[in-house]
Design a protein around this motif. Sequence first.
Motif, PDB file in Angstrom:
ATOM      1  N   LYS A  97      55.745 -56.548 133.949  1.00 39.13           N
ATOM      2  CA  LYS A  97      55.987 -56.040 132.594  1.00 39.13           C
ATOM      3  C   LYS A  97      55.843 -57.132 131.539  1.00 39.13           C
ATOM      4  CE  LYS A  97      59.707 -53.722 130.014  1.00 39.13           C
ATOM      5  NZ  LYS A  97      61.071 -53.177 130.127  1.00 39.13           N
ATOM      6  N   GLY A  98      56.119 -58.402 131.913  1.00 36.61           N
ATOM      7  CA  GLY A  98      56.110 -59.482 130.930  1.00 36.61           C
ATOM      8  C   GLY A  98      54.744 -60.104 130.693  1.00 36.61           C
ATOM      9  N   ILE A  99      53.789 -59.956 131.640  1.00 37.66           N
ATOM     10  CA  ILE A  99      52.506 -60.649 131.542  1.00 37.66           C
ATOM     11  C   ILE A  99      51.703 -60.251 130.305  1.00 37.66           C
ATOM     12  CG2 ILE A  99      50.259 -60.956 132.670  1.00 37.66           C
ATOM     13  CD1 ILE A  99      51.698 -60.963 135.334  1.00 37.66           C
ATOM     14  N   PRO A 100      51.590 -58.933 129.960  1.00 41.23           N
ATOM     15  CA  PRO A 100      50.748 -58.565 128.807  1.00 41.23           C
ATOM     16  C   PRO A 100      51.209 -59.159 127.476  1.00 41.23           C
ATOM     17  CG  PRO A 100      51.251 -56.636 130.161  1.00 41.23           C
ATOM     18  CD  PRO A 100      52.130 -57.745 130.641  1.00 41.23           C
ATOM     19  N   PHE A 101      52.446 -59.619 127.397  1.00 45.80           N
ATOM     20  CA  PHE A 101      52.959 -60.145 126.138  1.00 45.80           C
ATOM     21  C   PHE A 101      52.702 -61.651 125.977  1.00 45.80           C
ATOM     22  CE2 PHE A 101      55.403 -56.338 127.011  1.00 45.80           C
ATOM     23  CZ  PHE A 101      55.379 -55.698 125.785  1.00 45.80           C
ATOM     24  N   LEU A 102      52.082 -62.259 126.972  1.00 47.15           N
ATOM     25  CA  LEU A 102      51.833 -63.698 126.925  1.00 47.15           C
ATOM     26  C   LEU A 102      50.338 -63.984 126.795  1.00 47.15           C
ATOM     27  CD1 LEU A 102      54.315 -64.827 129.719  1.00 47.15           C
ATOM     28  CD2 LEU A 102      54.633 -65.011 127.247  1.00 47.15           C
ATOM     29  N   ASN A 106      47.663 -69.956 124.946  1.00 45.56           N
ATOM     30  CA  ASN A 106      48.719 -70.533 124.114  1.00 45.56           C
ATOM     31  C   ASN A 106      49.582 -71.449 124.986  1.00 45.56           C
ATOM     32  OD1 ASN A 106      51.074 -71.036 122.605  1.00 45.56           O
ATOM     33  ND2 ASN A 106      50.876 -69.112 121.499  1.00 45.56           N
ATOM     34  N   ALA A 107      49.575 -72.748 124.656  1.00 48.64           N
ATOM     35  CA  ALA A 107      50.308 -73.727 125.478  1.00 48.64           C
ATOM     36  C   ALA A 107      51.788 -73.390 125.587  1.00 48.64           C
ATOM     37  CB  ALA A 107      50.129 -75.133 124.893  1.00 48.64           C
ATOM     38  N   GLU A 108      52.354 -72.824 124.510  1.00 48.12           N
ATOM     39  CA  GLU A 108      53.778 -72.471 124.522  1.00 48.12           C
ATOM     40  C   GLU A 108      54.067 -71.358 125.508  1.00 48.12           C
ATOM     41  OE1 GLU A 108      57.314 -71.376 121.284  1.00 48.12           O
ATOM     42  OE2 GLU A 108      55.199 -71.127 120.759  1.00 48.12           O
ATOM     43  N   HIS A 109      53.062 -70.518 125.779  1.00 47.26           N
ATOM     44  CA  HIS A 109      53.261 -69.374 126.674  1.00 47.26           C
ATOM     45  C   HIS A 109      52.991 -69.715 128.143  1.00 47.26           C
ATOM     46  CE1 HIS A 109      52.709 -66.057 123.387  1.00 47.26           C
ATOM     47  NE2 HIS A 109      53.471 -67.047 122.991  1.00 47.26           N
ATOM     48  N   GLN A 110      52.258 -70.801 128.396  1.00 47.84           N
ATOM     49  CA  GLN A 110      51.747 -71.036 129.748  1.00 47.84           C
ATOM     50  C   GLN A 110      52.850 -71.261 130.786  1.00 47.84           C
ATOM     51  OE1 GLN A 110      48.937 -74.225 129.142  1.00 47.84           O
ATOM     52  NE2 GLN A 110      47.297 -72.829 128.539  1.00 47.84           N
ATOM     53  N   GLU A 111      53.913 -71.980 130.420  1.00 51.90           N
ATOM     54  CA  GLU A 111      54.973 -72.236 131.390  1.00 51.90           C
ATOM     55  C   GLU A 111      55.703 -70.952 131.773  1.00 51.90           C
ATOM     56  OE1 GLU A 111      56.163 -74.642 134.106  1.00 51.90           O
ATOM     57  OE2 GLU A 111      54.929 -75.430 132.472  1.00 51.90           O
ATOM     58  N   TYR A 112      55.790 -69.996 130.823  1.00 47.98           N
ATOM     59  CA  TYR A 112      56.404 -68.692 131.139  1.00 47.98           C
ATOM     60  C   TYR A 112      55.505 -67.899 132.084  1.00 47.98           C
ATOM     61  CZ  TYR A 112      59.551 -69.903 127.344  1.00 47.98           C
ATOM     62  OH  TYR A 112      60.467 -70.547 126.555  1.00 47.98           O
ATOM     63  N   LEU A 113      54.187 -67.978 131.842  1.00 53.41           N
ATOM     64  CA  LEU A 113      53.246 -67.341 132.778  1.00 53.41           C
ATOM     65  C   LEU A 113      53.398 -67.949 134.168  1.00 53.41           C
ATOM     66  CD1 LEU A 113      49.816 -66.880 130.935  1.00 53.41           C
ATOM     67  CD2 LEU A 113      51.135 -65.123 132.106  1.00 53.41           C
ATOM     68  N   SER A 114      53.526 -69.279 134.220  1.00 58.19           N
ATOM     69  CA  SER A 114      53.677 -69.963 135.502  1.00 58.19           C
ATOM     70  C   SER A 114      54.919 -69.475 136.243  1.00 58.19           C
ATOM     71  CB  SER A 114      53.767 -71.471 135.262  1.00 58.19           C
ATOM     72  OG  SER A 114      53.976 -72.159 136.481  1.00 58.19           O
ATOM     73  N   SER A 115      56.027 -69.331 135.524  1.00 60.27           N
ATOM     74  CA  SER A 115      57.269 -68.858 136.161  1.00 60.27           C
ATOM     75  C   SER A 115      57.131 -67.429 136.663  1.00 60.27           C
ATOM     76  CB  SER A 115      58.427 -68.946 135.159  1.00 60.27           C
ATOM     77  OG  SER A 115      58.822 -70.280 134.964  1.00 60.27           O
ATOM     78  N   ILE A 116      56.473 -66.568 135.861  1.00 58.54           N
ATOM     79  CA  ILE A 116      56.280 -65.181 136.293  1.00 58.54           C
ATOM     80  C   ILE A 116      55.450 -65.141 137.569  1.00 58.54           C
ATOM     81  CG2 ILE A 116      55.104 -63.020 135.731  1.00 58.54           C
ATOM     82  CD1 ILE A 116      56.006 -63.336 132.866  1.00 58.54           C
ATOM     83  N   TYR A 117      54.331 -65.897 137.598  1.00 56.71           N
ATOM     84  CA  TYR A 117      53.477 -65.891 138.786  1.00 56.71           C
ATOM     85  C   TYR A 117      54.193 -66.491 139.991  1.00 56.71           C
ATOM     86  CZ  TYR A 117      49.405 -64.532 136.003  1.00 56.71           C
ATOM     87  OH  TYR A 117      48.529 -63.856 135.211  1.00 56.71           O
ATOM     88  N   ASN A 118      55.012 -67.515 139.777  1.00 57.37           N
ATOM     89  CA  ASN A 118      55.773 -68.115 140.875  1.00 57.37           C
ATOM     90  C   ASN A 118      56.747 -67.101 141.471  1.00 57.37           C
ATOM     91  OD1 ASN A 118      56.668 -70.577 142.415  1.00 57.37           O
ATOM     92  ND2 ASN A 118      58.580 -70.116 141.366  1.00 57.37           N
ATOM     93  N   GLU A 119      57.451 -66.367 140.596  1.00 55.46           N
ATOM     94  CA  GLU A 119      58.417 -65.375 141.082  1.00 55.46           C
ATOM     95  C   GLU A 119      57.695 -64.198 141.756  1.00 55.46           C
ATOM     96  OE1 GLU A 119      62.197 -65.258 141.872  1.00 55.46           O
ATOM     97  OE2 GLU A 119      61.604 -66.578 140.219  1.00 55.46           O
ATOM     98  N   LEU A 120      56.529 -63.816 141.211  1.00 58.50           N
ATOM     99  CA  LEU A 120      55.719 -62.766 141.852  1.00 58.50           C
ATOM    100  C   LEU A 120      55.308 -63.203 143.263  1.00 58.50           C
ATOM    101  CD1 LEU A 120      53.334 -61.559 138.987  1.00 58.50           C
ATOM    102  CD2 LEU A 120      54.869 -60.104 140.304  1.00 58.50           C
ATOM    103  N   ALA A 121      54.903 -64.459 143.396  1.00 60.61           N
ATOM    104  CA  ALA A 121      54.485 -64.971 144.700  1.00 60.61           C
ATOM    105  C   ALA A 121      55.644 -64.926 145.704  1.00 60.61           C
ATOM    106  CB  ALA A 121      53.968 -66.397 144.542  1.00 60.61           C
ATOM    107  N   ILE A 122      56.838 -65.281 145.233  1.00 63.76           N
ATOM    108  CA  ILE A 122      58.010 -65.252 146.119  1.00 63.76           C
ATOM    109  C   ILE A 122      58.280 -63.824 146.592  1.00 63.76           C
ATOM    110  CG2 ILE A 122      60.510 -65.604 146.190  1.00 63.76           C
ATOM    111  CD1 ILE A 122      60.074 -67.968 144.232  1.00 63.76           C
ATOM    112  N   SER A 123      58.179 -62.860 145.686  1.00 64.54           N
ATOM    113  CA  SER A 123      58.377 -61.454 146.067  1.00 64.54           C
ATOM    114  C   SER A 123      57.347 -61.026 147.105  1.00 64.54           C
ATOM    115  CB  SER A 123      58.270 -60.547 144.826  1.00 64.54           C
ATOM    116  OG  SER A 123      59.288 -60.814 143.907  1.00 64.54           O
ATOM    117  N   CYS A 124      56.076 -61.393 146.868  1.00 63.05           N
ATOM    118  CA  CYS A 124      55.016 -61.018 147.816  1.00 63.05           C
ATOM    119  C   CYS A 124      55.238 -61.688 149.173  1.00 63.05           C
ATOM    120  CB  CYS A 124      53.649 -61.391 147.253  1.00 63.05           C
ATOM    121  SG  CYS A 124      53.132 -60.402 145.838  1.00 63.05           S
ATOM    122  N   LYS A 125      55.668 -62.968 149.158  1.00 66.23           N
ATOM    123  CA  LYS A 125      55.926 -63.665 150.424  1.00 66.23           C
ATOM    124  C   LYS A 125      57.064 -62.993 151.192  1.00 66.23           C
ATOM    125  CE  LYS A 125      57.763 -67.875 150.552  1.00 66.23           C
ATOM    126  NZ  LYS A 125      58.798 -67.901 151.608  1.00 66.23           N
TER     127      LYS A 125
END
Length: 552
Positions: A97-102, A106-125
């Motif tokens: 839900k959060g990805i389309p808003f980033l 934008n450098a300010e947004h990239q670390e939030y994207l990184s956290s979302i993808y990291n948490e998504l990866a943990i869920s998939c694992k």
Amino acid sequence: MNRYIFFIFLLLSCQNAINIDTKPPETVNADNNKKYNEYYKRAQQLINVRNDSAFYYLYEFTENTNDTLLLAYATIQMGAIQNDAGDYLGSIESLLKGIPFLDEKNAEHQEYLSSIYNELAISCKNLKHFDEAIRYFNLAIQYSNDSTNRLIRLNNLAVAYKDTKLFQKAINIYDSIITSHQAPPVEFARVLSNLAYTKWLQNKSYNAKPELQEALQIRRQINDQWGIQSSYSHLADYYLSTNADSAFTYANKMLSLSRELYSPANETKALEKLISLAPSDRSKSYFTRYQFLNDSLQTASNTAKNQFALIRYETEKSKTQNLVLQKDNAEKNTRLVINQAVIFVLVLLSVISYFWYRKRKQQALQKQQLKTSQKVHDVVANGLYRIMTKIEHQPDLEPELILDDLEELYEQSRNISYEDFTKNTQKTDDEITQLLKSFSTDTRKISIVGKISDTWNKLNTTQQTELRFVLEEIMINMKKHSGANYITIRFEDNHHQVKIQYIDDGCGLAPGQKYGNGLNNTVSRINSIGGQITFDSSFSQGLKILLIIPIP
């Protein structure tokens, strides 16, 4: 038993700290609704205290905020809460839900994207979807600008490779982290332990003991209790096939520490090891405890999933009720506009009738009376009836569209007193299609066969005008009297004539039935343009009307 399950659920709610490695935005957007700003602040107070309540406030906030960074951060927290409670599919739904808003640029947004993808990866694992987990871990690394976070994500990627038995890929990543000399002690110890364990998994003759012991010593020095527990697990596995006593010692230490940390999930992992290592008399008690914990964890996880789903459902339900209330208010306003419009039309018709009366006195009374009556019926009555039909079957019709129709009716009404009023009544083939389709409802289906444009544009202006009134009168007569559910209108031409065939499944015309003013007008209009009209109700059910108009 229920009270134990409840106890386990409480542990699931607060056993592990929900740590988000990306810092939250510093301020709440002042443009937000004040109520939902408070929801966000309340959620931060409840994180790691009552995560189910924190999830509720976070969800409410994400549904109503216009602050993109805070929304993204809130979805990361929601995903982490659900991950910790075992609701992995729900976690993925929240995070996406959060990805389309980033903005990835934008450098300010990239670390939030990184956290979302990291948490998504943990869920998939956790769901054993390792290919997807690896893909998301790589994206998390790609968008990470923080050196410490990047090392954490690299370690996570290596663990995913290890779990898929791609040991060399995992080892290469661990080696790159070790040689970079950038890892703080807690991460260095984690990577060192994972590296030694993975090398041993790749080659069971590898001596992993020194590195495993070094990692354990570092963790003890910095008092990393969760890391110590992981080291005990690695050492128990390492000694399992070579030194059962040492394996039992480390598994037993893992069990004790997991109970001190109130970690039922890690306790079950320790019990799994002890069941195979302990003497038979103790193995049974370990198994009993393991079975209880495992069942309780599963029950608590299912309870958490249902609880998160219920929070989403209740919020969506409340939103729907608000939309219904707004719709009701809009309908009341629409009815008010319609009532005012009807009063205006009635007054307008009264004024027009007065001028008609004065005009009729100057001409042959009988002929003009018939002619004016025909115009009033076709233009005003049918037009007004058509508007009423729209309002009846299109409750969401915008007031502006109703006023447009009334304005058109007004312009047509103004010109009734003049001989030539075709300018306001002539219609294009698209408008004729809309006129016929406007009589369609949920229970009444109207099919138009043939291309209207191929036939309509072959008629002259007078023919088009008269034919338009004839078709409108037929459709109004159908709605008022036939009770038809299916209507077919076929348009065709043979280079000399335009043929229009109307068929419905209504009650038809009774034998010897006399035509009313409306149908008499259709006959008169068709005759005036040199055409023919035939009414046929002799077939099994309904009415068939054939119109034939010569092409000029």
